[in-house]
Scaffold this active site. Structure first.
Site, short mmCIF file in Angstrom:
data_model
loop_
_atom_site.label_atom_id
_atom_site.label_comp_id
_atom_site.label_asym_id
_atom_site.label_seq_id
_atom_site.Cartn_x
_atom_site.Cartn_y
_atom_site.Cartn_z
N THR A 53 -4.05 4.92 -1.22
CA THR A 53 -4.86 5.62 -0.51
C THR A 53 -5.71 6.61 -1.34
O THR A 53 -5.20 7.36 -2.15
CB THR A 53 -4.29 5.79 0.82
OG1 THR A 53 -3.50 6.82 0.69
CG2 THR A 53 -3.91 4.65 1.57
N TYR A 54 -6.83 6.87 -0.58
CA TYR A 54 -7.66 8.09 -1.09
C TYR A 54 -7.99 8.94 0.00
O TYR A 54 -8.76 8.48 0.89
CB TYR A 54 -8.89 7.45 -1.68
CG TYR A 54 -9.97 8.54 -2.41
CD1 TYR A 54 -9.93 8.99 -3.53
CD2 TYR A 54 -10.84 9.08 -1.24
CE1 TYR A 54 -10.89 9.80 -3.90
CE2 TYR A 54 -11.90 9.94 -1.63
CZ TYR A 54 -11.82 10.29 -3.12
OH TYR A 54 -12.69 11.12 -3.64
N ALA A 96 -19.76 1.59 4.38
CA ALA A 96 -18.93 1.00 3.08
C ALA A 96 -19.94 0.20 2.14
O ALA A 96 -19.83 0.15 1.09
CB ALA A 96 -17.64 0.45 3.57
N ALA A 129 -6.70 9.77 2.68
CA ALA A 129 -6.35 9.25 4.27
C ALA A 129 -5.47 10.26 4.79
O ALA A 129 -4.70 10.86 4.27
CB ALA A 129 -5.69 7.70 4.02
N GLU A 153 0.84 -1.32 -0.04
CA GLU A 153 0.14 0.08 -0.26
C GLU A 153 1.00 1.23 -0.05
O GLU A 153 1.79 1.36 0.66
CB GLU A 153 -0.81 -0.02 1.34
CG GLU A 153 -1.90 1.27 1.14
CD GLU A 153 -2.67 1.06 2.66
OE1 GLU A 153 -3.61 0.10 2.52
OE2 GLU A 153 -3.00 2.18 3.28
N GLN A 158 -6.79 -4.05 9.04
CA GLN A 158 -6.24 -2.86 9.47
C GLN A 158 -4.90 -3.45 9.93
O GLN A 158 -4.71 -4.52 10.22
CB GLN A 158 -7.20 -2.50 10.84
CG GLN A 158 -6.65 -1.18 11.43
CD GLN A 158 -6.60 -0.14 10.43
OE1 GLN A 158 -5.29 0.08 9.85
NE2 GLN A 158 -7.31 0.85 10.51
N ASP A 192 -13.27 8.31 7.06
CA ASP A 192 -13.36 8.84 8.33
C ASP A 192 -14.04 10.16 8.14
O ASP A 192 -13.82 10.84 7.20
CB ASP A 192 -12.01 9.08 9.00
CG ASP A 192 -11.70 7.55 9.72
OD1 ASP A 192 -12.46 6.78 10.18
OD2 ASP A 192 -10.32 7.29 9.70
N ARG A 213 -15.70 3.30 3.88
CA ARG A 213 -16.63 4.43 4.26
C ARG A 213 -15.87 5.81 4.49
O ARG A 213 -16.24 6.76 4.12
CB ARG A 213 -17.37 4.08 6.01
CG ARG A 213 -18.33 5.04 6.18
CD ARG A 213 -18.43 4.91 7.78
NE ARG A 213 -17.23 5.31 8.50
CZ ARG A 213 -17.09 5.52 9.92
NH1 ARG A 213 -18.41 5.01 10.44
NH2 ARG A 213 -16.01 5.40 10.66
P1 FAD Z 1 -17.49 0.11 7.34
O1 FAD Z 1 -17.37 -0.92 6.83
O2 FAD Z 1 -18.72 1.22 6.95
O3 FAD Z 1 -17.62 0.28 9.06
C1 FAD Z 1 -17.40 1.47 9.79
C2 FAD Z 1 -18.40 0.93 11.10
O4 FAD Z 1 -19.61 1.12 10.95
C3 FAD Z 1 -17.95 -0.21 11.67
O5 FAD Z 1 -17.98 -0.14 13.21
C4 FAD Z 1 -18.90 -1.14 11.22
O6 FAD Z 1 -19.08 -2.37 12.24
C5 FAD Z 1 -20.23 -0.34 11.30
N1 FAD Z 1 -21.21 -0.79 10.23
C6 FAD Z 1 -20.84 -1.20 8.93
N2 FAD Z 1 -22.06 -1.55 8.28
C7 FAD Z 1 -22.88 -1.17 9.05
C8 FAD Z 1 -24.39 -1.53 8.92
N3 FAD Z 1 -24.97 -1.83 7.74
N4 FAD Z 1 -25.10 -1.47 10.02
C9 FAD Z 1 -24.50 -0.61 11.22
N5 FAD Z 1 -23.19 -0.46 11.26
C10 FAD Z 1 -22.52 -0.88 10.28
N6 FAD Z 1 -9.56 5.87 5.23
C11 FAD Z 1 -9.43 6.85 4.15
O7 FAD Z 1 -9.77 7.91 4.31
N7 FAD Z 1 -8.63 6.42 2.86
C12 FAD Z 1 -8.28 5.31 2.63
O8 FAD Z 1 -7.54 5.27 1.62
C13 FAD Z 1 -8.35 4.23 3.38
N8 FAD Z 1 -7.70 3.24 3.27
C14 FAD Z 1 -7.97 2.20 4.35
C15 FAD Z 1 -7.27 0.89 3.91
C16 FAD Z 1 -7.51 -0.26 4.95
C17 FAD Z 1 -6.93 -1.47 4.42
C18 FAD Z 1 -8.13 -0.08 6.20
C19 FAD Z 1 -8.31 -1.06 7.26
C20 FAD Z 1 -8.79 1.01 6.37
C21 FAD Z 1 -8.48 2.30 5.64
N9 FAD Z 1 -9.28 3.53 5.67
C22 FAD Z 1 -8.73 4.47 4.72
C23 FAD Z 1 -9.80 3.93 7.13
C24 FAD Z 1 -11.31 3.75 7.08
O9 FAD Z 1 -12.04 4.65 6.16
C25 FAD Z 1 -11.86 3.83 8.50
O10 FAD Z 1 -11.38 2.86 9.20
C26 FAD Z 1 -13.34 4.07 8.59
O11 FAD Z 1 -13.55 4.59 9.63
C27 FAD Z 1 -14.21 2.83 8.21
O12 FAD Z 1 -14.13 2.47 6.99
P2 FAD Z 1 -14.68 0.96 6.63
O13 FAD Z 1 -14.90 1.01 5.11
O14 FAD Z 1 -14.36 -0.21 7.38
O15 FAD Z 1 -16.28 1.21 7.19
#
Ligand code: FAD
Length: 288
Positions: free
Chosen positions: A49-50, A125, A52, A17, A177, A111, A109
């Site tokens: 990344t996008y 997401a 981040a 990454e 993560q 932050d 999703r």
């Molecule tokens: P989600 O999958 O939506 O989950 C977020 C929270 O919501 C979790 O607690 C989950 O349990 C809950 N949730 C999910 N679906 C539901 C539902 N249907 N109902 C109720 N609750 C639900 N950030 C950036 O800004 N840019 C990047 O490029 C970036 N790259 C990343 C790459 C990796 C490998 C990882 C692990 C993280 C990355 N992040 C990045 C950080 C990420 O955006 C954050 O961790 C963010 O807070 C959560 O994103 P997610 O896609 O996991 O969210």
């Protein structure tokens, strides 16, 4: 090129990454230095990344993925977050990605940015995954997962059930993560199996190089620092070379254990420091 076949024949797969250069004065071309150093590692794919960490160079993600694909012949994965984008914004990005032949997306999703109201078109997401699949089923979607649980999750069971929902919407591959205790990852894999999640799951490994920055990072992402690593950080915090060597050894130790436990893949957070990736991959090369 897409990710569909990558995990078919062999385990583990290795991927990297990178992030867009933070200093924009040199343009995205400054990423060449990073990529020149990473290409010899022969990763299965490189993700970019996008937005981040407060980096607002969103459009450069597509440009860099294009460079990864065209100049280096390596499969790119474009990260894409939705919480600060409208459907119209996402349409524009998906159209550009498709035009450039970048068909692998890590759908996130994202932050919430301090002081910025989120757009309301996407909440999770999984909403983005569904939307992308409707836009063009030809996109292959990866997603993020959290061995120690996402900080917003009330408990680990809810966390894995939400992850299952995300997979059921069309996520075909997960990247974890960062974590520093492999036992956390193995327990997470057990939960995924119980929940019926059966897509490939890559273990996210980050070589630490600085005590303050890793403490900041784990405070945001909810990962924990085991006593063994904490002692290394405390012992060598004022000796950067010693800290780096000790943390490279720590990451290699983690990776060897993960390989021995037959994980699907290792995803190295390179921090745009190719020499770190090179040092690690030189040691594990015979194990590939
Ligand atoms: P989600 O999958 O939506 O989950 C977020 C929270 O919501 C979790 O607690 C989950 O349990 C809950 N949730 C999910 N679906 C539901 C539902 N249907 N109902 C109720 N609750 C639900 N950030 C950036 O800004 N840019 C990047 O490029 C970036 N790259 C990343 C790459 C990796 C490998 C990882 C692990 C993280 C990355 N992040 C990045 C950080 C990420 O955006 C954050 O961790 C963010 O807070 C959560 O994103 P997610 O896609 O996991 O969210």
């Amino acid at each position: 090129m897409d990710l569909t076949g990558v995990f078919k024949d062999k385990k583990p797969r290795f991927s990297l990454e990178i992030f867009p250069p933070k200093d924009h004065t040199g343009g995205v071309e400054t990423i060449y230095e990073t990529l020149d150093g990473l290409k010899d590692v022969r990763p299965e794919f490189i993700s970019c990344t996008y937005g981040a960490g407060g980096n607002l160079a969103d459009s450069s993600t597509i440009e860099i993925c294009s460079i990864i694909k065209e100049k280096y012949g390596i499969l790119p994965i474009s990260h894409l977050t939705c919480v600060n984008n409208t459907k119209e914004d996402i349409d524009v990005i998906l159209t550009r990605l498709r035009e450039k032949g970048i068909m692998n997306i890590l759908a996130l999703r994202g932050d919430l940015k301090p002081g910025q109201e989120p757009k309301n078109d996407f909440v999770h997401a999984s909403d983005l995954v569904t939307y992308i699949k409707e836009f063009d089923p030809g996109f292959f979607i990866s997603g993020a997962c959290y061995p120690e649980g996402h900080p917003d999750s009330s408990d680990l069971i809810t966390d894995v059930l939400d992850l299952k929902r995300k997979v059921d919407c069309g996520t075909g591959h997960l990247i974890s993560q960062l974590f520093f205790n492999n036992e956390d990852f193995y327990r997470f894999l057990d939960r995924c199996e119980l929940a019926g999640i059966n897509v490939p799951i890559e273990a996210g490994i980050m070589p630490v190089t600085n005590k303050q920055s890793i403490l900041r990072m784990v405070s945001m992402c909810g990962a924990s620092i085991p006593a063994k690593l904490s002692k290394i950080l405390n012992r060598f915090e004022n000796n950067p070379k010693a800290l780096e060597e000790a943390c490279i050894a720590y990451a290699i130790d983690q990776i060897i254990d993960l390989i021995s436990n037959d994980v699907d893949g290792i995803h190295l957070y390179t921090m745009n420091k190719p020499y770190l990736a090179k040092r690690i991959f030189d040691v594990i090369e015979p194990m590939r």
